[in-house]
Design an enzyme around this catalytic site. Structure first.
Site, PDB file in Angstrom:
ATOM      1  N   ASP A   1      -4.714 -13.209   3.427  1.00 51.12           N
ATOM      2  CA  ASP A   1      -5.987 -12.645   3.882  1.00 51.12           C
ATOM      3  C   ASP A   1      -7.134 -12.981   2.934  1.00 51.12           C
ATOM      4  O   ASP A   1      -8.267 -12.523   3.134  1.00 51.12           O
ATOM      5  CB  ASP A   1      -5.881 -11.135   4.151  1.00 51.12           C
ATOM      6  CG  ASP A   1      -5.012 -10.394   3.168  1.00 51.12           C
ATOM      7  OD1 ASP A   1      -4.551 -11.000   2.183  1.00 51.12           O
ATOM      8  OD2 ASP A   1      -4.780  -9.182   3.382  1.00 51.12           O
TER       9      ASP A   1
ATOM     10  N   HIS B   1       0.821  -1.228   0.000  1.00 48.60           N
ATOM     11  CA  HIS B   1       0.000   0.000   0.000  1.00 48.60           C
ATOM     12  C   HIS B   1       0.848   1.269   0.000  1.00 48.60           C
ATOM     13  O   HIS B   1       0.311   2.360  -0.206  1.00 48.60           O
ATOM     14  CB  HIS B   1      -0.942   0.022   1.201  1.00 48.60           C
ATOM     15  CG  HIS B   1      -1.957  -1.083   1.198  1.00 48.60           C
ATOM     16  ND1 HIS B   1      -2.888  -1.219   0.194  1.00 48.60           N
ATOM     17  CD2 HIS B   1      -2.168  -2.122   2.052  1.00 48.60           C
ATOM     18  CE1 HIS B   1      -3.645  -2.287   0.427  1.00 48.60           C
ATOM     19  NE2 HIS B   1      -3.216  -2.852   1.553  1.00 48.60           N
TER      20      HIS B   1
ATOM     21  N   HIS C   1      -5.915  -7.504  -0.655  1.00 42.24           N
ATOM     22  CA  HIS C   1      -6.166  -6.092  -0.948  1.00 42.24           C
ATOM     23  C   HIS C   1      -5.418  -5.639  -2.197  1.00 42.24           C
ATOM     24  O   HIS C   1      -4.346  -6.163  -2.511  1.00 42.24           O
ATOM     25  CB  HIS C   1      -5.723  -5.216   0.233  1.00 42.24           C
ATOM     26  CG  HIS C   1      -6.431  -5.539   1.518  1.00 42.24           C
ATOM     27  ND1 HIS C   1      -5.919  -6.419   2.446  1.00 42.24           N
ATOM     28  CD2 HIS C   1      -7.612  -5.105   2.008  1.00 42.24           C
ATOM     29  CE1 HIS C   1      -6.758  -6.508   3.482  1.00 42.24           C
ATOM     30  NE2 HIS C   1      -7.796  -5.722   3.235  1.00 42.24           N
TER      31      HIS C   1
HETATM   32  C1  OKP Z   1      -3.052  -4.424   4.486  1.00 46.36           C
HETATM   33  B1  OKP Z   1      -2.668  -5.590   3.590  1.00 46.36           B
HETATM   34  C2  OKP Z   1     -11.443  -1.818   6.740  1.00 46.36           C
HETATM   35  C3  OKP Z   1     -10.152  -1.401   7.387  1.00 46.36           C
HETATM   36  C4  OKP Z   1      -8.997  -1.653   6.494  1.00 46.36           C
HETATM   37  C5  OKP Z   1      -6.571  -1.536   6.467  1.00 46.36           C
HETATM   38  C6  OKP Z   1      -6.266  -2.857   5.839  1.00 46.36           C
HETATM   39  C7  OKP Z   1      -4.862  -2.911   5.336  1.00 46.36           C
HETATM   40  C8  OKP Z   1      -4.513  -4.227   4.698  1.00 46.36           C
HETATM   41  N1  OKP Z   1     -12.522  -1.796   7.669  1.00 46.36           N
HETATM   42  N2  OKP Z   1      -7.802  -1.506   7.218  1.00 46.36           N
HETATM   43  O1  OKP Z   1      -2.987  -5.430   2.241  1.00 46.36           O
HETATM   44  O2  OKP Z   1      -3.120  -6.855   4.049  1.00 46.36           O
HETATM   45 ZN    ZN Z   2      -4.153  -7.467   2.502  1.00 44.01          ZN
END
Ligand code: OKP
Ligand code: ZN
Length: 364
Positions: A297, A171, A209
């Protein structure tokens, strides 16, 4: 050491990037991105006997500066000490409260930022998921060194090296932190492969993500392909990137490939989208190892995501990626179902390191 062991690059520096909190549905909760995540993966992989644990080598700031703005490096390096020197309670993580909306919000200025770095938090961070504590800067640096050391091992001849990066990276953009990420480990590795002579580098991102940071960094580049499978941003963080219509710009047009997936996507549907991703990568014909942003994830029981993969599916995904026949630098990104992370990582990496056909050939 048996020659068939896969390098597992890890460090304990991340343990001090701890005590983190985030906001979930208006409530302060322990951060899902916890030190435990990396510990359980390391222990599960070492228990198989198939991985050789190795500490990262210090690669210095230059490979980071090849991807990120110097002011972001300075910010990550010094924001905590700046905050504490100006009275911040060291028992609490730093989180931004006011975001500088670049390009949109009338009345905000980039021309003049506060001298105190902690008052610039909202200029360098795009969300409330990225807390900073005393150990954050050294953990972020170590995470980059882990990624670069994994790349070194593959360039030295390993077919696969696994970098147990924490914090994750995908990110983080040129000048922005966010989504638990500070430096973009995968982008830094890809850029370092270009610096070492590669003409074409492919990045495959299978974290749940969208890697908005990686996409941004290589948006106009034709020499680095970014292919991502991820939860549909129409309902999922990071919301504002990762749509299929985003394909890169200028000479980079077509070198960004986004494959959003609907909630509930299971192993079969995932494998079919992955097939498209692998076709794009094969067609790109990279002359460097594949850089893999690896998240677990996508697991059905992940507490903050909505796909439906099972542990066995990670073996199928690993085998599918192995069919590319490319050496792989695998870098850890997300995955928050802590109890399942060890099994999922072992299933995935075992299939990737020893594809079924090759395993047959190893038999006496
Ligand atoms: C990081 B990686 C949604 C909250 C999201 C951030 C998630 C970051 C993911 N309710 N919070 O890509 O696993
Ligand atoms: Zn993620």
């Amino acid at each position: 050491m048996p020659t068939n062991q896969t390098p597992l690059i890890a460090s304990d520096a991340h343990l001090a990037h701890a005590g983190l909190i985030e906001l979930l549905a208006g409530q302060e909760v322990p951060c899902f991105e916890s030190p435990q995540r990396a510990t359980v993966i390391r222990d599960a992989l070492l228990a198989t006997g198939d991985y050789a644990l190795e500490a990262p080598e210090d690669h210095g700031p230059d490979p980071i500066a090849a991807v990120h703005e110097l002011e972001l490096l300075d910010f990550v390096e010094h924001v905590w000490t700046d905050a504490v020197a100006h009275g911040w309670d060291a028992a609490r993580p730093l989180l931004p409260d006011t975001f500088l909306l670049r390009g949109y919000a009338a009345g905000m200025t980039l021309d003049q930022l506060p001298a105190k770095r902690h008052l610039r938090l909202g200029a360098y961070c795009f969300d409330t998921a990225t807390p900073i504590v005393a150990g954050t800067a050294s953990a972020a640096r170590a995470s980059v060194d882990i990624a670069l050391t994994a790349a070194d091992r593959v360039l030295d001849g390993a077919q696969l090296a696994y970098g147990l990066c924490r914090p994750p990276g995908h990110h983080a953009g040129r000048n922005l932190i966010g989504g638990y990420c500070f430096f973009n480990n995968a982008a830094i590795v890809a850029e370092s492969l270009v610096a070492r002579g590669a003409a074409r580098v492919a990045i495959l991102d299978v974290d749940f993500h969208h890697g908005n940071g990686t996409q941004q960094i290589f948006w106009r580049r034709s020499d680095v392909l970014y292919v991502s499978l991820h939860g549909d941003p129409g309902g999922i963080y990071p919301y504002y990137s990762g749509y299929a219509t985003e394909r890169g710009a200028d000479s980079g047009e077509g070198a960004t490939v986004n494959l959003p997936l609907p909630a509930g996507t299971d192993g079969d549907a995932y494998l079919s989208s992955l097939g498209e991703a692998l076709e794009a990568i094969a067609a790109f014909d990279a002359d460097a190892p594949l850089v893999l942003s690896l998240g677990f994830d996508t697991y059905h029981a992940d507490p903050i995501c909505n796909l439906a993969l099972q542990t066995d599916d990670y073996a199928r995904i690993g085998s599918a990626i192995a069919t590319l026949g490319m050496p792989v630098v695998a870098l850890q990104e997300g995955g928050y179902a802590v109890d399942a992370l060890g099994a999922n990582a072992a299933a995935f990496l075992d299939a990737l390191r020893a594809p079924r056909s090759a395993r047959g050939q190893d038999m006496p």
